[in-house]
Design an enzyme around this catalytic site. Structure first.
Site, PDB file in Angstrom:
ATOM      1  N   GLY A  42      89.509  27.764  49.259  1.00 31.74           N
ATOM      2  CA  GLY A  42      90.036  27.343  50.444  1.00 31.74           C
ATOM      3  C   GLY A  42      91.316  27.521  51.099  1.00 31.74           C
ATOM      4  O   GLY A  42      91.802  27.496  52.246  1.00 31.74           O
ATOM      5  N   ASP A 100      94.098  23.110  50.808  1.00 30.46           N
ATOM      6  CA  ASP A 100      93.919  23.231  52.342  1.00 30.46           C
ATOM      7  C   ASP A 100      93.537  21.925  52.937  1.00 30.46           C
ATOM      8  O   ASP A 100      93.861  21.599  54.092  1.00 30.46           O
ATOM      9  CB  ASP A 100      92.657  24.102  52.592  1.00 30.46           C
ATOM     10  CG  ASP A 100      91.381  23.880  51.626  1.00 30.46           C
ATOM     11  OD1 ASP A 100      91.648  24.115  50.213  1.00 30.46           O
ATOM     12  OD2 ASP A 100      90.468  23.504  52.238  1.00 30.46           O
ATOM     13  N   ASP A 103      90.075  15.361  50.686  1.00 28.17           N
ATOM     14  CA  ASP A 103      88.898  14.742  51.199  1.00 28.17           C
ATOM     15  C   ASP A 103      88.460  13.530  50.390  1.00 28.17           C
ATOM     16  O   ASP A 103      89.335  12.535  50.704  1.00 28.17           O
ATOM     17  CB  ASP A 103      87.668  15.935  51.236  1.00 28.17           C
ATOM     18  CG  ASP A 103      86.183  15.293  52.000  1.00 28.17           C
ATOM     19  OD1 ASP A 103      86.123  14.259  51.803  1.00 28.17           O
ATOM     20  OD2 ASP A 103      85.909  16.115  52.853  1.00 28.17           O
ATOM     21  N   THR A 104      87.626  13.637  49.397  1.00 28.83           N
ATOM     22  CA  THR A 104      87.508  12.438  48.499  1.00 28.83           C
ATOM     23  C   THR A 104      89.040  12.315  47.456  1.00 28.83           C
ATOM     24  O   THR A 104      89.057  11.167  47.074  1.00 28.83           O
ATOM     25  CB  THR A 104      86.532  12.928  47.621  1.00 28.83           C
ATOM     26  OG1 THR A 104      86.368  13.814  46.959  1.00 28.83           O
ATOM     27  CG2 THR A 104      85.065  12.914  48.443  1.00 28.83           C
ATOM     28  N   GLY A 105      89.600  13.481  47.488  1.00 29.18           N
ATOM     29  CA  GLY A 105      90.683  13.389  46.440  1.00 29.18           C
ATOM     30  C   GLY A 105      90.279  13.903  45.116  1.00 29.18           C
ATOM     31  O   GLY A 105      91.088  14.158  44.289  1.00 29.18           O
ATOM     32  N   THR A 107      89.213  16.789  44.033  1.00 24.09           N
ATOM     33  CA  THR A 107      89.597  18.110  43.478  1.00 24.09           C
ATOM     34  C   THR A 107      91.057  17.950  43.317  1.00 24.09           C
ATOM     35  O   THR A 107      91.362  18.472  42.272  1.00 24.09           O
ATOM     36  CB  THR A 107      89.446  19.059  44.828  1.00 24.09           C
ATOM     37  OG1 THR A 107      88.159  19.184  45.086  1.00 24.09           O
ATOM     38  CG2 THR A 107      89.769  20.703  44.300  1.00 24.09           C
ATOM     39  N   ASP A 159      85.513  26.692  54.270  1.00 22.34           N
ATOM     40  CA  ASP A 159      83.979  27.240  54.597  1.00 22.34           C
ATOM     41  C   ASP A 159      82.938  26.125  54.755  1.00 22.34           C
ATOM     42  O   ASP A 159      83.158  24.978  54.356  1.00 22.34           O
ATOM     43  CB  ASP A 159      83.717  28.117  53.170  1.00 22.34           C
ATOM     44  CG  ASP A 159      83.297  27.093  52.188  1.00 22.34           C
ATOM     45  OD1 ASP A 159      83.848  26.256  51.801  1.00 22.34           O
ATOM     46  OD2 ASP A 159      82.307  27.313  51.528  1.00 22.34           O
TER      47      ASP A 159
HETATM   48  C1  PRP Z   1      86.775  22.019  49.523  1.00 19.92           C
HETATM   49  C2  PRP Z   1      88.211  22.141  49.880  1.00 19.92           C
HETATM   50  C3  PRP Z   1      89.232  21.293  48.929  1.00 19.92           C
HETATM   51  C4  PRP Z   1      88.106  20.290  48.253  1.00 19.92           C
HETATM   52  C5  PRP Z   1      88.515  19.034  48.931  1.00 19.92           C
HETATM   53  O1  PRP Z   1      86.821  23.120  48.348  1.00 19.92           O
HETATM   54  O2  PRP Z   1      88.689  23.441  49.909  1.00 19.92           O
HETATM   55  O3  PRP Z   1      89.564  22.332  47.969  1.00 19.92           O
HETATM   56  O4  PRP Z   1      86.782  20.785  48.807  1.00 19.92           O
HETATM   57  O5  PRP Z   1      87.472  18.078  48.561  1.00 19.92           O
HETATM   58  P1  PRP Z   1      87.664  16.862  47.717  1.00 19.92           P
HETATM   59  O6  PRP Z   1      88.890  16.189  48.231  1.00 19.92           O
HETATM   60  O7  PRP Z   1      86.582  15.858  48.175  1.00 19.92           O
HETATM   61  O8  PRP Z   1      87.442  17.139  46.311  1.00 19.92           O
HETATM   62  P2  PRP Z   1      85.222  23.398  47.813  1.00 19.92           P
HETATM   63  O9  PRP Z   1      84.995  22.657  46.625  1.00 19.92           O
HETATM   64  O10 PRP Z   1      84.337  23.380  48.945  1.00 19.92           O
HETATM   65  O11 PRP Z   1      85.572  24.929  47.390  1.00 19.92           O
HETATM   66  P3  PRP Z   1      86.257  26.267  48.230  1.00 19.92           P
HETATM   67  O12 PRP Z   1      87.776  25.775  48.288  1.00 19.92           O
HETATM   68  O13 PRP Z   1      86.019  27.259  47.181  1.00 19.92           O
HETATM   69  O14 PRP Z   1      85.644  26.210  49.305  1.00 19.92           O
END
Ligand code: PRP
Length: 191
Positions: A42, A100, A103-105, A107, A159
């Site tokens: 992302g 990018d 969200d939940t934090g 990742t 995406d």
């Molecule tokens: C999305 C976004 C962040 C993550 C945030 O990535 O790009 O990296 O989710 O979410 P979180 O805070 O709840 O963890 P995604 O896993 O969809 O993968 P991508 O970046 O390959 O699209």
């Protein structure tokens, strides 16, 4: 299920935000060698724009990949590291993790813990977007672009089911009902 794209953040506003973040980074990292680590996929467009606004030397650009979502608008609650930078690119370096959207934090927390274990000289987080209402794990965002509501956003690298990353602006997906403000399913004259 029909999904409409509703415009949220313009290319111009994104550009202004990226420039502001780069100014903060330029100011804070003077006289230090900076290594950027982009979270794939992302962040790829944000990272590309950000590095071109940073005017202090960047020693290296690395990537880390984690997965948290499937083909769903609901977070799975787990992040798994599927690609990681070489240890020697991180240890002893000043690392700026580039995301990018937080969200939940889950990742960013997973990525930050992984990188911290590799003993960088410093570790900070830059995220273009933040959805604080969705947070499950506390994450400190050192350089934050914009806060957004609890919307399923796409575009500018972000995406839904791997689509919409190419859009220059940021939209949110609105399910089923037709909105007055919504655009055609794919707002690109070239498609
Ligand atoms: C999305 C976004 C962040 C993550 C945030 O990535 O790009 O990296 O989710 O979410 P979180 O805070 O709840 O963890 P995604 O896993 O969809 O993968 P991508 O970046 O390959 O699209």
């Amino acid at each position: 299920m029909n999904r409409n794209l509703v415009h949220l953040i313009s290319e111009a506003e994104i550009s202004d935000t990226v420039k502001r973040l780069a100014l903060e980074i330029n100011r804070d990292y003077q006289n230090r060698s900076l290594v950027l680590v982009g979270i794939l996929k992302g962040s790829f467009i944000f990272l590309a724009d950000l590095v071109r606004q940073i005017d202090i030397p960047i020693d290296n650009i690395e990537f880390i990949r984690l997965s948290s979502y499937g083909s769903s608008t609901v977070s799975s609650g787990q992040a798994k590291i599927t690609m990681s930078p070489p240890t020697q690119a991180i240890t002893g370096k000043h690392i700026l993790l580039v995301e990018d959207v937080v969200d939940t934090g889950i990742t960013t927390d997973t990525a930050l813990r992984y990188l911290q274990n590799l003993q960088p000289a410093s570790l900070r987080l830059c995220s273009l977007l933040d959805k604080p209402i969705r947070r499950q794990i506390a994450v400190k965002i050192d350089y934050l672009g914009l806060e957004v509501e609890d919307l399923f956003i796409v575009g500018y690298g972000i995406d839904f089911d791997q689509k919409y990353r190419q859009l220059a602006d940021i939209y949110y997906l609105e399910e089923e009902k037709q909105s007055k403000n919504s655009e055609a399913f794919y707002p690109l004259s070239t498609i």
